[in-house]
Each structure stands twice: as structure tokens, then as C-alpha cells.
Design a protein around this motif. Structure first.
Motif, PDB file in Angstrom:
ATOM      1  N   TYR A   1      28.302 -23.632   2.126  1.00 25.65           N
ATOM      2  CA  TYR A   1      28.961 -22.687   3.026  1.00 25.65           C
ATOM      3  C   TYR A   1      29.313 -23.393   4.333  1.00 25.65           C
ATOM      4  O   TYR A   1      28.608 -24.309   4.763  1.00 25.65           O
TER       5      TYR A   1
ATOM      6  N   VAL B   1      31.255 -15.195   8.571  1.00 21.96           N
ATOM      7  CA  VAL B   1      31.629 -14.033   7.751  1.00 21.96           C
ATOM      8  C   VAL B   1      33.103 -14.176   7.416  1.00 21.96           C
ATOM      9  O   VAL B   1      33.944 -14.353   8.289  1.00 21.96           O
ATOM     10  N   TRP B   2      33.405 -14.129   6.126  1.00 20.42           N
ATOM     11  CA  TRP B   2      34.780 -14.279   5.661  1.00 20.42           C
ATOM     12  C   TRP B   2      35.043 -13.250   4.573  1.00 20.42           C
ATOM     13  O   TRP B   2      34.303 -13.164   3.587  1.00 20.42           O
ATOM     14  N   GLN B   3      36.080 -12.429   4.789  1.00 20.56           N
ATOM     15  CA  GLN B   3      36.421 -11.343   3.869  1.00 20.56           C
ATOM     16  C   GLN B   3      35.192 -10.499   3.533  1.00 20.56           C
ATOM     17  O   GLN B   3      34.924 -10.169   2.375  1.00 20.56           O
ATOM     18  N   ASP B   4      34.430 -10.160   4.559  1.00 15.90           N
ATOM     19  CA  ASP B   4      33.214  -9.351   4.444  1.00 15.90           C
ATOM     20  C   ASP B   4      32.108 -10.035   3.643  1.00 15.90           C
ATOM     21  O   ASP B   4      31.141  -9.388   3.222  1.00 15.90           O
ATOM     22  N   ARG B   5      32.236 -11.322   3.411  1.00 19.67           N
ATOM     23  CA  ARG B   5      31.198 -12.087   2.723  1.00 19.67           C
ATOM     24  C   ARG B   5      30.468 -12.951   3.742  1.00 19.67           C
ATOM     25  O   ARG B   5      31.078 -13.816   4.381  1.00 19.67           O
ATOM     26  N   ALA B   6      29.178 -12.714   3.884  1.00 20.97           N
ATOM     27  CA  ALA B   6      28.389 -13.415   4.892  1.00 20.97           C
ATOM     28  C   ALA B   6      27.659 -14.612   4.287  1.00 20.97           C
ATOM     29  O   ALA B   6      27.268 -14.606   3.120  1.00 20.97           O
ATOM     30  N   VAL B   7      27.500 -15.632   5.104  1.00 20.70           N
ATOM     31  CA  VAL B   7      26.684 -16.787   4.709  1.00 20.70           C
ATOM     32  C   VAL B   7      25.235 -16.316   4.579  1.00 20.70           C
ATOM     33  O   VAL B   7      24.762 -15.511   5.382  1.00 20.70           O
ATOM     34  N   PRO B   8      24.499 -16.768   3.558  1.00 24.59           N
ATOM     35  CA  PRO B   8      23.078 -16.398   3.455  1.00 24.59           C
ATOM     36  C   PRO B   8      22.334 -16.677   4.763  1.00 24.59           C
ATOM     37  O   PRO B   8      22.471 -17.750   5.347  1.00 24.59           O
TER      38      PRO B   8
ATOM     39  N   ARG C   1      18.691 -14.364  -4.154  1.00 24.67           N
ATOM     40  CA  ARG C   1      20.058 -14.074  -3.785  1.00 24.67           C
ATOM     41  C   ARG C   1      20.092 -14.005  -2.275  1.00 24.67           C
ATOM     42  O   ARG C   1      19.075 -14.082  -1.620  1.00 24.67           O
ATOM     43  N   SER C   2      21.278 -13.837  -1.749  1.00 27.32           N
ATOM     44  CA  SER C   2      21.401 -13.794  -0.302  1.00 27.32           C
ATOM     45  C   SER C   2      20.487 -12.725   0.278  1.00 27.32           C
ATOM     46  O   SER C   2      20.600 -11.546  -0.064  1.00 27.32           O
TER      47      SER C   2
END
Length: 278
Positions: A189, A194-201, A253-254
Motif C-alpha cells: 500500500y 484512503v482511496w475510493q473509500d478503501r483504507a490502508v490497514p 484482515r484489515s
């Protein structure tokens, strides 16, 4: 021959080399002498006016077979230009679908010797007798067929060159890659956080190096177990039995918890400064 790791490629298409090997890290290493490359035109060793390198197969069948006399002459001449050490300790391989499948262990073997001679076949293949006479090892990239050995040679050489001392900038990088520990690599990562509502763990933002290391190992194990059961089985068999019994399977998982019950992000743990990834 020049110092450093040396590769001789015997091919009907010498213009294909160095190709992509003349670019990026491999190209810089080639330019500064970390490794050297000689491409040999097999056709120049043909003895007839048509420069024939192949003939019909005994026993019948489709296609053509590369002649042993032409290949033997090309291999012998190429090896005569090597140093004594390169001849005695070098490896010579023929790229073939029926060979030993190339893996990272074999790559490390090949890069540990002073020279590598690579024969690229075409047509239906080469006469078996030249493989025996020249003591060529057969190596395959996998269970598929290419139109010739040249693309496979490019892949093999690139895999070797990147392991030569000084080629990769960070010496730790190679040890973290897929297959080096018998596992596939963990996910990567970078910014933005945060990219397209996807956050880095969150664990990767914690600054807690031991927790990051544990998360990466657990992810590498999970991915290997899910995607490559064959690698996972070998990995499990290679670990000490006591370790295998004491460790439960990790499936983080995250934001999930690790096997010891501690959250990947422990607010009470001593942490390094959190990087700004906004």
C-alpha cells in the motif's frame, strides 16, 4: 571474458538481445559491467550455402528438428571463448517444456556460478544427441509452450541479474519478495491513505515495526495458503515441527486481530511517529 557474471545466448534471432535486459536495473548493471552478455547467431555455424540449421525428423512427423552438428559447433565455439573458471564452473541449459521448472531456488543456483550458457530452441526442438554430448540441463518456465526459447531466456536472465550484488538498491527487498521464504508476497500500500473509500490497514500506519512485520507474515501465509496450496504444503513441511504445532493458522484482515488476541493497532504500545499519508 570480462569480470562479473557472464551469459552466452545461442539463438537464431540474436537481435532479440539484450532487448528489455538493456533497460532499467538490468541495463544499468550491464552497462557498468556487473554482468555481461554475448548473443551468438546459431545460423553462422551452418556449413551449407543456405545456412540450414534444421532438418526433417527421423521416424516422420510434423515440423523440423535443429541439427546436432550445427548446434555442437556453436556451443563448442562459444565455450572456447570463456575463461577456464567459467568453463569449469559454469552451467549450460536448454530451454524446454520438459525441463526442470524454473523457481527461485534454481535462479539462486544459476546466479552463483560465473557463467551461464543458454540454448534457445526453435521448430519442434533440437536433436537429443547434442543435449547428451554437450551435457545441457533442460529448464522450463512452466506448463505452456512458446514459439521459441528467446522469451524464456529473457525471463530467466532477468530473474538472475536482479540477484547480483549491487543491482537492486535495497538489499532487503529481495528477501521480502515472493518465493524467497517459500511464500507469496504480502500486499503493498502507498499514498493516499484512503482511496475510493478503501483504507490502508491501520497496522501499517501504526509505526509499530514488530506488528507490521507480524501482519506481513500473516498476510503472506494467508495468500499462499489460499492461492498456492502446493507452495503452502512445502512451506509447512519445511518449518520445524514444534513451530508448526505451536502456531495457529492466521487469517487477518484489515483491522482484525492476530492470533495472540492483540489488535494490530494497540494504542498502549510504544510506537514510532505515524507517517502523514494524507
Amino acid at each position: 571474458m570480462t569480470a562479473g557474471w557472464h551469459v552466452t545466448v545461442l539463438t537464431l534471432f540474436p537481435e532479440m538481445f539484450p532487448g528489455p535486459l538493456g533497460m532499467s536495473l538490468a541495463g544499468k548493471a550491464l552497462e557498468n559491467g556487473t554482468w555481461s552478455l554475448e548473443s551468438v547467431d546459431i545460423r553462422s555455424f551452418a556449413s551449407d550455402k543456405h545456412r540450414s540449421v534444421d532438418d526433417t525428423p527421423f521416424g516422420g512427423g510434423p515440423g523440423m528438428v535443429m541439427r546436432p552438428d550445427v548446434l555442437d559447433a556453436a556451443l563448442t565455439a562459444s565455450r572456447s571463448r570463456l575463461s577456464q573458471d567459467q568453463r569449469e564452473r559454469g552451467r549450460a541449459i536448454y530451454l524446454s517444456p520438459r525441463g526442470r521448472v524454473l523457481d527461485q531456488a534454481l535462479v539462486r543456483e544459476l546466479v552463483s556460478v560465473p557463467s551461464l550458457t543458454v540454448l534457445c530452441g526453435r521448430y519442434e526442438g533440437v536433436d537429443e544427441r547434442v543435449l547428451e554430448a554437450q551435457g545441457l540441463e533442460e529448464v522450463s518456465l512452466g506448463d505452456f509452450v512458446l514459439s521459441g526459447g528467446e522469451p524464456a531466456a529473457l525471463c530467466l536472465i532477468d530473474a538472475c541479474v536482479r540477484l547480483l550484488p549491487g543491482v537492486m538498491g535495497n538489499v532487503e527487498t529481495a528477501g521480502e519478495e515472493s518465493f524467497e521464504r517459500g511464500l507469496l508476497e504480502y500486499p503493498h500500500y502507498t499514498r493516499p491513505a484512503v482511496w475510493q473509500d478503501r483504507a490502508v490497514p491501520e497496522v501499517l500506519l501504526s509505526g509499530h515495526h514488530e506488528k507490521v512485520k507480524a501482519w506481513r507474515l500473516a498476510e503472506a501465509e494467508r495468500i499462499t495458503r489460499d492461492r498456492r496450496p502446493d507452495l503452502w504444503q512445502r512451506y509447512e513441511e519445511s518449518r520445524p515441527k514444534a513451530e508448526a504445532k505451536s502456531r495457529r493458522r492466521r487469517k487477518p484482515r484489515s483491522g482484525s486481530t492476530l492470533e495472540d488476541g492483540v489488535s494490530p493497532v494497540d494504542p498502549t504500545a510504544e510506537t514510532a511517529p505515524v507517517p502523514n499519508l494524507d
